[in-house]
Design a protein around this motif. Structure first.
Motif, PDB file in Angstrom:
ATOM      1  N   TYR A  83     -35.452  20.879  12.220  1.00 26.09           N
ATOM      2  CA  TYR A  83     -35.154  21.310  13.575  1.00 26.09           C
ATOM      3  C   TYR A  83     -35.010  20.021  14.386  1.00 26.09           C
ATOM      4  O   TYR A  83     -35.869  19.154  14.324  1.00 26.09           O
ATOM      5  N   PHE A 127     -34.097  17.997  18.134  1.00 27.11           N
ATOM      6  CA  PHE A 127     -34.149  18.156  19.577  1.00 27.11           C
ATOM      7  C   PHE A 127     -33.784  16.838  20.258  1.00 27.11           C
ATOM      8  O   PHE A 127     -34.046  15.756  19.748  1.00 27.11           O
ATOM      9  N   TYR A 140     -34.676  15.353  24.122  1.00 26.81           N
ATOM     10  CA  TYR A 140     -35.360  15.538  25.392  1.00 26.81           C
ATOM     11  C   TYR A 140     -35.026  14.357  26.299  1.00 26.81           C
ATOM     12  O   TYR A 140     -34.770  13.243  25.839  1.00 26.81           O
ATOM     13  N   LEU A 186     -41.123  15.871  29.860  1.00 24.15           N
ATOM     14  CA  LEU A 186     -39.874  15.904  29.116  1.00 24.15           C
ATOM     15  C   LEU A 186     -39.122  17.199  29.361  1.00 24.15           C
ATOM     16  O   LEU A 186     -39.713  18.281  29.384  1.00 24.15           O
ATOM     17  N   LEU A 200     -36.003  19.574  27.944  1.00 23.99           N
ATOM     18  CA  LEU A 200     -35.184  19.829  26.766  1.00 23.99           C
ATOM     19  C   LEU A 200     -33.707  19.799  27.136  1.00 23.99           C
ATOM     20  O   LEU A 200     -33.271  20.520  28.030  1.00 23.99           O
ATOM     21  N   LYS A 240     -30.932  21.598  21.310  1.00 32.03           N
ATOM     22  CA  LYS A 240     -31.658  21.708  20.059  1.00 32.03           C
ATOM     23  C   LYS A 240     -30.722  22.229  18.970  1.00 32.03           C
ATOM     24  O   LYS A 240     -29.737  22.913  19.248  1.00 32.03           O
ATOM     25  N   PHE A 258     -31.028  24.228  15.213  1.00 30.30           N
ATOM     26  CA  PHE A 258     -31.847  24.869  14.190  1.00 30.30           C
ATOM     27  C   PHE A 258     -31.009  25.152  12.948  1.00 30.30           C
ATOM     28  O   PHE A 258     -31.433  24.900  11.827  1.00 30.30           O
ATOM     29  N   PHE A 318     -35.276  10.940  24.329  1.00 35.04           N
ATOM     30  CA  PHE A 318     -36.034  11.009  23.081  1.00 35.04           C
ATOM     31  C   PHE A 318     -35.401  12.017  22.131  1.00 35.04           C
ATOM     32  O   PHE A 318     -35.136  13.156  22.509  1.00 35.04           O
ATOM     33  N   TYR A 375     -48.486  23.558  12.206  1.00 36.90           N
ATOM     34  CA  TYR A 375     -47.905  24.333  13.286  1.00 36.90           C
ATOM     35  C   TYR A 375     -46.652  23.687  13.827  1.00 36.90           C
ATOM     36  O   TYR A 375     -46.440  23.627  15.026  1.00 36.90           O
ATOM     37  N   ASN A 376     -45.824  23.196  12.936  1.00 34.35           N
ATOM     38  CA  ASN A 376     -44.502  22.710  13.312  1.00 34.35           C
ATOM     39  C   ASN A 376     -44.558  21.666  14.405  1.00 34.35           C
ATOM     40  O   ASN A 376     -44.066  21.848  15.517  1.00 34.35           O
ATOM     41  N   LYS A 377     -45.139  20.550  14.066  1.00 35.89           N
ATOM     42  CA  LYS A 377     -45.254  19.469  15.013  1.00 35.89           C
ATOM     43  C   LYS A 377     -43.909  18.784  15.191  1.00 35.89           C
ATOM     44  O   LYS A 377     -43.002  18.904  14.385  1.00 35.89           O
ATOM     45  N   LEU A 378     -43.814  18.045  16.275  1.00 35.46           N
ATOM     46  CA  LEU A 378     -42.623  17.248  16.544  1.00 35.46           C
ATOM     47  C   LEU A 378     -42.925  15.784  16.279  1.00 35.46           C
ATOM     48  O   LEU A 378     -43.996  15.290  16.613  1.00 35.46           O
ATOM     49  N   PHE A 427     -41.367  12.179  17.324  1.00 38.42           N
ATOM     50  CA  PHE A 427     -40.444  11.612  18.295  1.00 38.42           C
ATOM     51  C   PHE A 427     -39.951  10.243  17.859  1.00 38.42           C
ATOM     52  O   PHE A 427     -40.680   9.459  17.230  1.00 38.42           O
ATOM     53  N   GLY A 428     -38.715   9.954  18.226  1.00 36.95           N
ATOM     54  CA  GLY A 428     -38.238   8.594  18.113  1.00 36.95           C
ATOM     55  C   GLY A 428     -38.836   7.746  19.216  1.00 36.95           C
ATOM     56  O   GLY A 428     -39.534   8.240  20.099  1.00 36.95           O
TER      57      GLY A 428
END
Lengths: 114, 120
Positions: free
Chosen positions: A32, A34, A36, A44, A46, A49, A51, A90, A99-102, A104-105
């Motif tokens: 997934y 994104f 931001y 941040l 959005l 995105k 998917f 970002f 739990y589907n963490k993000l 980040f760059g």
């Protein structure tokens, strides 16, 4: 391990010029993805995105991004930059596990010259 | 829709005191909330994942006894920085996720405006 790379720390463009912010990711499955945007001292927002499905996604404020699996990239584009677009951008990848963490760059700081 | 608020927006405290930061989802129920820390001109670092009614899951290197997280309801999570020290000064941002894992719309995190903490 999952990772996100934004090669450009700082970009300066002239108002009205086109913009492309690069993002590359490392992930074993379909991610997934994104983008931001963060204005100074703010949270941040959005922009867009991805998917699944159409690899060219449209976002808010005239931004779009294209998912290219072969290049593991998700570059952000805008055809004509406005002075109000100056901010930190970002790229993030979401992944399964827990739990589907993000992740980040490091971010790309965009400056816009009048 | 999908608005997340944080309170306070900024706080200054003395070293050794505790500070509580609230994160609320205003128009949706958030099964999961996340707490991030951001140093100046750097990216966001995930501190912990908070699920309603259960203990938070902390990232490696984050002291759970120092950063207490409570997720008492589907719209509220709190981060308490205990015995704060100057090195805890930072920008703390929360995010909230709609829905459950596996639901595409639920994968999107919506971010609060952040709380700037300054410990003197």
């Amino acid at each position: 391990a999952q990772s996100v790379t934004q090669p450009d720390i700082h970009i300066t463009v002239s108002e009205g010029a086109s913009l492309e912010l690069r993002c590359n990711y490392s992930y074993g499955a379909t991610p997934y993805l994104f983008w931001y945007v963060q204005s100074p001292g703010q949270g941040l927002q959005l922009l867009l995105k991805y998917f699944s499905g159409d690899t060219l996604v449209q976002g808010i404020k005239g931004f779009e991004a294209e998912f290219k699996r072969s290049q593991s990239s998700f570059n952000l584009r805008k055809p004509s930059v406005h002075w109000s677009d100056a901010a930190e951008y970002f790229c993030a990848v979401g992944y399964s596990g827990g739990y589907n963490k993000l992740i980040f760059g490091a971010g790309t700081r965009l400056a816009v010259h009048p | 829709g999908a608005v997340v608020s944080q309170h306070p927006s900024r706080v200054i405290c003395k070293s050794g005191t505790s500070v509580k930061i609230e994160c609320r989802s205003l128009d949706f129920q958030a099964t999961t909330m996340f707490w991030y820390r951001q140093f100046p001109k750097q990216s966001l670092m995930l501190m912990a994942t908070s699920n309603e009614g259960s203990k938070a899951t902390y990232e490696q290197g984050v002291e759970k006894d120092k950063f207490l997280i409570n997720h008492a309801s589907l719209t509220l999570s709190t981060l308490t920085v205990t015995s704060a020290h100057p090195e805890d000064s930072s920008f703390y941002i929360c995010s909230a996720r709609i829905g459950l894992a596996g639901d595409h719309m639920g994968e999107t995190q919506y971010f609060g405006p952040g709380t700037r903490l300054l410990v003197l």
